[in-house]
Design a protein around this motif. Structure first.
Motif, PDB file in Angstrom:
ATOM      1  N   ARG A 146      -5.375  -1.856   1.013  1.00  0.00           N
ATOM      2  CA  ARG A 146      -4.727  -0.804   0.219  1.00  0.00           C
ATOM      3  C   ARG A 146      -5.352   0.554   0.482  1.00  0.00           C
ATOM      4  NH1 ARG A 146      -9.290  -0.755  -1.009  1.00  0.00           N
ATOM      5  NH2 ARG A 146     -10.432  -1.566  -2.770  1.00  0.00           N
ATOM      6  N   HIS A 188      -3.923  -5.532  -6.443  1.00  0.00           N
ATOM      7  CA  HIS A 188      -4.941  -4.656  -7.025  1.00  0.00           C
ATOM      8  C   HIS A 188      -5.167  -4.922  -8.515  1.00  0.00           C
ATOM      9  CE1 HIS A 188      -7.281  -1.088  -7.929  1.00  0.00           C
ATOM     10  NE2 HIS A 188      -6.376  -0.711  -8.814  1.00  0.00           N
ATOM     11  N   ASP A 207      -1.002   3.780  -1.322  1.00  0.00           N
ATOM     12  CA  ASP A 207      -0.499   2.534  -1.913  1.00  0.00           C
ATOM     13  C   ASP A 207      -0.807   2.476  -3.403  1.00  0.00           C
ATOM     14  OD1 ASP A 207       0.396   1.629   0.563  1.00  0.00           O
ATOM     15  OD2 ASP A 207      -1.543   0.726   1.049  1.00  0.00           O
ATOM     16  N   LEU A 208      -2.037   2.886  -3.772  1.00  0.00           N
ATOM     17  CA  LEU A 208      -2.432   2.842  -5.179  1.00  0.00           C
ATOM     18  C   LEU A 208      -1.645   3.841  -6.008  1.00  0.00           C
ATOM     19  CD1 LEU A 208      -6.304   2.549  -4.684  1.00  0.00           C
ATOM     20  CD2 LEU A 208      -4.738   0.732  -5.373  1.00  0.00           C
ATOM     21  N   GLU A 242       0.497  -1.890  -4.265  1.00  0.00           N
ATOM     22  CA  GLU A 242      -0.444  -2.959  -3.927  1.00  0.00           C
ATOM     23  C   GLU A 242      -0.425  -4.007  -5.038  1.00  0.00           C
ATOM     24  OE1 GLU A 242      -2.317  -5.520  -2.541  1.00  0.00           O
ATOM     25  OE2 GLU A 242      -2.347  -3.847  -1.126  1.00  0.00           O
TER      26      GLU A 242
END
Length: 810
Positions: free
Chosen positions: A326, A339, A330-331, A336
Motif C-alpha cells: 500500500r 489495512h 491507496d490509503l 487497501e
C-alpha cells in the motif's frame, strides 16, 4: 522565575522534568483563546533531575494523599503545625497527618516531601510486592536471507551478555509457522510448532505448549488411581517459567546454540509469490505467552522482522507479487482492503485479556467500573528491510505499550546493531541511585491533578487513555482526551508526554492567586519494585486589561508577563505534536493551513508593530525563533509525505511523539555546523548560502548525521593531500567533523544513519533537502558562490515577508 522582566523558561526542565509553553497564564478563558499557542506541558517522567531538587534516594514509604482528590503531599501544601493538619492546594481539603508524621513534624524538622526545593519526590511503595527482574522475549523472523540471519543472531548473542544474569529470556522464531523454543530442554534443540495462519488466546497457547491439562485429561482416565486424579496440577505460568522463559544464567548456552543454528525458513516459495511470513501470529503467541505467565510483571516482546506480514492475522499485503504494498495514495482512497483489519488486529494485542474475552457484554460492563490495566508488556519493533514491513499497522500496538521502533535497511547496519545495544543501557555501578540496573521501566501510568481554574484537554504521545473522568477533565478534547490518567507502558529517561490544558475560568482572578499542577507517575522499576514519582508545579496568573474596540490585537502586550514568559521551543514542539496528531484525521493540506493561520494570529497578538505598517513589525527575543520553527515544520517529513513510504512516515511521526524537547527541535529544525580554515567550528544558518566549496558542513537531523564536503575540499581529499605531513591542518579539518559526528551518534537512540558525501554527488540530497532554499533555479540573483536548491518551495525570507504583511493587517 522572573527577574528584571525576563524569565528563565528552560530551568524547569532541569528542576522538575517539565517544559511549559507559557509560565505566566492569562486568568480568563477569553484571553487564553487570544494567545493562540497551546497552553501545555512537555513532561519527561524519568528525567534525571538536578540533585539539589530531588531527594538523593527513593523514599522508602508510600506517599501521603489527600482524602478528597488523592493529590500527594507536596511543598505547596499549607501546614498547621499546632493541629497537625495540611491543606491540599488542589481541592483545599484539610487533612490530618498520619500518627508517625504528626509525632515528629515541626517547622525545623520537615519530611522530604515538604522541603521547599523538593518539588519532585520519588517513593518506593512498600505495599506492592517485588515482581522480580524483567523478561525479554525475542521474536525472530527467519524469512530473511542467510547473511541477514547471521548478522541478527550475532547481535542477539551480544545482547544476551548485556542483560542482567537474573533477567528472564525466551525465543520465538517464525516464518510460515511459529516455533516456540523450549530453553529448559538442553539435550537437543526442541521447539513447539504452531500454525501461522491463526491467532492464539493465552489459554490456547498454554494448552498447545503442554502447560495446561486438556479438559479430558483433568477428568482422569478409567482405572487411574483416585489420589492421582485429585493431585493439584502445576499452574500453566509456573510450567512456562520452567521450560520456555528462563534466567539468562541458566539458558544462555542453549539459546546461543539455537541462534548459531538459525537457518532460513525451509518452506518452499513459488517464484510469483512472496514468502509466507506469519508476523501477526508470532506476536499473538508472544503476548499471550507473557499474559499467561506474568500478567503484572515487566517484560519486552522484541520483534525482529525483515519484511511484511503476508500470512495469517495481521497480513498487510497479499502473497502475490503482482499486488504492490500500500502507498499513501491507496490509503487516501481507502483502496487497501488489508489495512484496516491489520490495524484492528495489532491494536487488540496490546491487552490480550480483553482481546480474547468471549463475553462482550461482560467486557463492556467491566470497562465502566474498573480501571483498565497499564501495559506491563512492551512491544518493540526492529524492522530491517529495503521494502515496507507493516510498521504503519503495528504502530498502535507499539504506541499503546510504550515500545521503541528502529527502522533500518539491514541487520548488519550500525543503525540496528548499536540501537539494539542501547536498549539495554544500565545505570553506572557507582551511581547513587539504581546502580547496575537497566535504564527502563514498565507498566507506567500518568495521572495529573490541577487546581480548579483550569482543566486537562488531553495528551499526545506514546500513551493510552485509562478513561478516568474526574472534575479536572475538560470537555474540549485534544489528542487522547476525556481523562486525566493514561497508561504509558514502557518508559525510559527520554520518553516525553505532551499535556494540553484548557483555562476554564471565565472571570479575572484575585491578585496573587496561584495555579497548581501535579504529575503522578507510577511505574515498575527494572529491579521489580513499584515506584511513584510526584512532581508538583506552581505558577502565577495574570489579569490582562480588556482590549477596547478599535484597538489592535497586540494592544497592551508590549510588557505583558504572558509574552515574556513564552517558551518558544516548548510551544513549537507542542504545536508540532498537535499538527502530527491532526494528520491522522485531516488532510495534510488542511493541517498546513491550520499551522499558517495559527502562526499569523500568534504574531498578530505578540509582535510589536503599527497596524498596516509592515516596516514596523518586530518580534521580541522570546518569539524571534518561533516563525522559523514553523517554516521548517511545514517542510519536514512529518507533514510532507513526498519521498517517504507510509511506514517511514509512521516511524518519523512516532519518534517525534515520544522524544524530549531538545531532540524534537532537532527533528523540526536540524542543526548545521561549518568547518573551515578560517577558525574554529561555528554554527551555520540552515541555508543554501552556507554551502561553500572550501568548507565542510555537519548536519544533524536526528535521524541522519551528514558530513558534507565542499567541492574544493573533496578534490583535495581525492588528491590525498591529508596524507602529506605538510598538510596536517587539512587532515585535522577532515577529522574534526567526523569526531563531532561520532559524539552525536554515541548519545542518541535510535542511532542515526551516518552519511559522508560530497558537493554535487547523489547523497548530497540529504543536506540540500533540509536547507532554506534562499537560492533556487528561479532566483534572479544566485548569490556569490551559493549553491542552488532545486525546489518550488518559498524561502524563509519570502515566508517572513508574507507573515509580516498578514500579521499587521487590521
Amino acid at each position: 522565575m522572573a527577574e528584571a522582566g525576563t524569565w528563565d523558561v528552560a530551568s524547569t526542565e532541569e528542576t522538575s522534568g517539565v517544559r511549559l509553553s507559557f509560565h505566566c497564564w492569562p486568568s480568563s478563558r477569553l484571553e487564553a483563546t487570544r494567545c493562540v499557542a497551546p497552553f501545555g506541558a512537555l513532561y519527561t517522567p524519568l528525567k534525571k533531575i538536578n540533585p539539589s531538587y530531588i531527594p538523593p534516594t527513593a523514599l522508602p514509604y508510600d506517599p501521603i494523599r489527600c482524602t478528597s482528590c488523592k493529590a500527594v503531599l507536596n511543598p505547596y501544601c499549607q501546614v498547621d503545625f499546632r493541629s497537625k493538619l495540611w491543606a491540599c492546594p488542589f481541592c483545599l481539603t484539610r487533612n490530618h497527618f498520619p500518627p508517625h508524621y504528626a509525632e515528629n513534624i515541626t517547622e525545623q524538622s520537615l519530611p522530604a516531601e515538604l522541603i521547599p526545593q523538593y518539588a519532585t519526590c520519588e517513593y518506593e511503595l512498600q505495599t506492592v510486592p517485588d515482581m522480580g527482574p524483567p523478561c525479554f522475549l525475542f521474536v525472530v523472523d527467519t524469512c530473511a536471507h542467510e547473511e541477514e540471519l547471521a548478522e541478527l543472531a550475532d547481535s542477539l548473542q551480544q545482547a544476551l551478555h548485556l542483560l542482567p544474569q537474573n533477567a528472564l529470556v525466551g525465543l520465538i522464531t517464525f516464518g510460515t509457522n511459529v516455533q516456540v523454543h523450549e530453553l529448559g530442554f538442553d539435550s537437543c534443540s526442541k521447539a513447539y510448532v504452531l500454525r501461522g495462519n491463526r491467532e492464539y488466546a493465552p489459554g490456547r497457547v498454554g494448552e498447545l505448549l503442554g502447560c495446561t491439562p486438556r479438559p479430558q485429561q483433568q477428568q482422569g482416565a478409567p482405572g487411574q488411581p483416585q489420589q492421582q486424579q485429585q493431585a493439584p496440577p502445576q499452574s500453566p505460568g509456573q510450567d512456562v517459567l520452567q521450560r520456555f522463559l528462563l534466567p539468562v544464567s541458566e539458558c544462555s548456552f542453549v539459546l546461543e546454540s539455537i541462534l548459531d543454528d538459525l537457518h532460513k525458513d525451509p518452506w518452499p516459495v513459488p517464484t510469483d509469490k512472496r514468502t509466507a511470513r506469519a508476523t501477526g501470529c508470532a506476536l499473538s503467541v508472544a503476548t499471550s505467552l507473557l499474559h499467561l505467565t506474568m500478567p503484572r510483571r515487566g517484560a519486552r516482546v522484541m520483534l525482529f522482522t525483515g519484511g511484511p506480514c503476508t500470512s495469517g492475522p495481521g497480513a498487510v499485503v497479499s502473497r502475490l507479487k503482482e499486488e504492490d504494498m500500500r502507498s499513501h495514495a491507496d490509503l487516501a482512497k481507502k483502496a487497501e482492503v488489508l489495512h484496516k483489519p491489520a490495524c484492528e488486529f495489532y491494536a487488540k494485542l496490546a491487552d490480550p485479556s480483553t482481546a480474547y474475552n468471549k463475553d462482550p457484554k461482560k467486557k463492556k460492563k467491566d470497562t465502566k467500573t474498573a480501571l483498565q490495566p497499564s501495559a506491563y508488556h512492551v512491544v518493540d519493533v526492529f524492522a530491517c528491510s529495503l521494502d515496507q514491513v507493516g510498521l504503519l499497522e503495528m504502530r498502535e500496538l507499539v504506541e499503546a505499550t510504550g515500545g521503541v521502533t528502529v527502522l533500518g535497511d539491514s541487520f548488519g547496519q550500525s543503525v540496528f546493531k548499536e540501537s539494539l545495544k542501547r536498549v539495554f543501557t544500565r545505570y553506572p555501578d557507582d551511581a547513587a541511585q539504581n546502580p547496575g540496573d537497566l535504564v527502563m521501566a514498565f507498566g507506567a501510568t500518568l495521572e495529573i491533578m490541577t487546581s480548579r481554574e483550569f482543566k486537562i484537554s488531553g495528551a499526545i504521545g506514546a500513551v493510552k487513555s485509562l478513561q478516568v473522568h474526574g472534575p479536572s477533565v475538560s470537555d474540549l478534547e485534544v489528542g487522547k482526551g476525556g481523562t486525566n490518567a493514561w497508561s504509558l507502558g514502557g518508559i525510559d529517561p527520554e520518553t516525553t508526554v505532551a499535556i494540553y490544558f484548557d483555562i476554564s475560568n471565565p472571570q479575572p482572578l484575585p491578585e496573587g492567586k496561584r495555579r497548581f499542577m501535579q504529575f503522578l507517575t507510577k511505574y515498575q522499576h527494572a529491579n521489580g519494585r513499584t515506584r511513584v514519582r510526584a512532581t508538583t508545579l506552581c505558577g502565577p496568573w495574570f489579569n490582562s486589561k480588556p482590549v477596547e474596540e478599535g484597538q489592535p490585537s497586540n494592544a497592551g502586550m508590549a510588557h505583558s508577563p504572558i509574552k515574556q514568559s513564552f517558551d518558544q521551543e516548548a510551544a513549537a514542539v507542542l504545536t508540532a505534536r498537535l499538527a502530527v496528531s491532526q494528520t491522522e484525521s485531516d488532510e495534510v493540506g488542511d493541517v498546513l493551513r491550520w499551522v499558517d493561520r495559527s502562526l499569523i494570529r500568534l504574531c498578530s497578538k505578540f509582535a510589536d508593530y503599527t497596524p498596516d505598517d509592515v516596516n514596523s513589525f518586530r518580534l521580541g527575543p522570546e518569539l524571534a525563533l518561533y516563525p522559523q520553527f514553523m517554516f521548517h515544520l511545514r517542510r519536514s517529513q512529518f507533514l510532507q509525505l513526498f519521498n517517504s513510504s507510509p511506514d517511514e512516515a509512521a516511524y518519523y511521526r512516532y519518534v517525534l511523539l515520544r522524544e524530549n524537547t531538545t531532540n524534537s527541535l532537532v527533528m523540526i529544525q536540524p542543526t548545521l555546523l561549518s568547518y573551515s580554515f578560517n577558525g574554529p567550528p561555528q554554527a551555520a544558518l540552515l541555508d543554501a548560502e552556507s554551502v561553500r566549496a572550501d568548507t565542510i558542513l555537519l548536519l544533524d537531523t536526528f535521524f541522519h548525521v551528514v558530513v558534507f564536503h565542499g567541492e574544493t575540499i573533496a578534490a583535495w581529499r581525492e588528491e590525498r593531500y591529508h596524507e602529506q605531513e605538510e598538510h596536517a591542518a587539512f587532515k585535522a579539518l577532515l577529522e574534526a567533523p567526523q569526531s563531532d559526528a561520532q559524539l552525536i551518534m554515541d548519545s542518541r537512540f535510535p542511532v542515526p544513519r551516518y552519511i559522508v558525501c560530497d558537493q554535487h554527488k547523489s547523497e548530497a540530497r540529504f543536506l540540500m533537502a533540509k536547507l532554506n532554499p534562499s537560492v533556487t533555479h528561479n532566483s534572479a540573483d544566485s548569490g556569490f558562490g551559493a549553491t542552488q536548491v532545486n525546489t518550488d518551495d518559498v524561502s524563509l525570507r519570502v515566508f517572513m515577508e508574507h507573515l509580516m504583511k498578514l500579521a499587521v493587517q487590521t
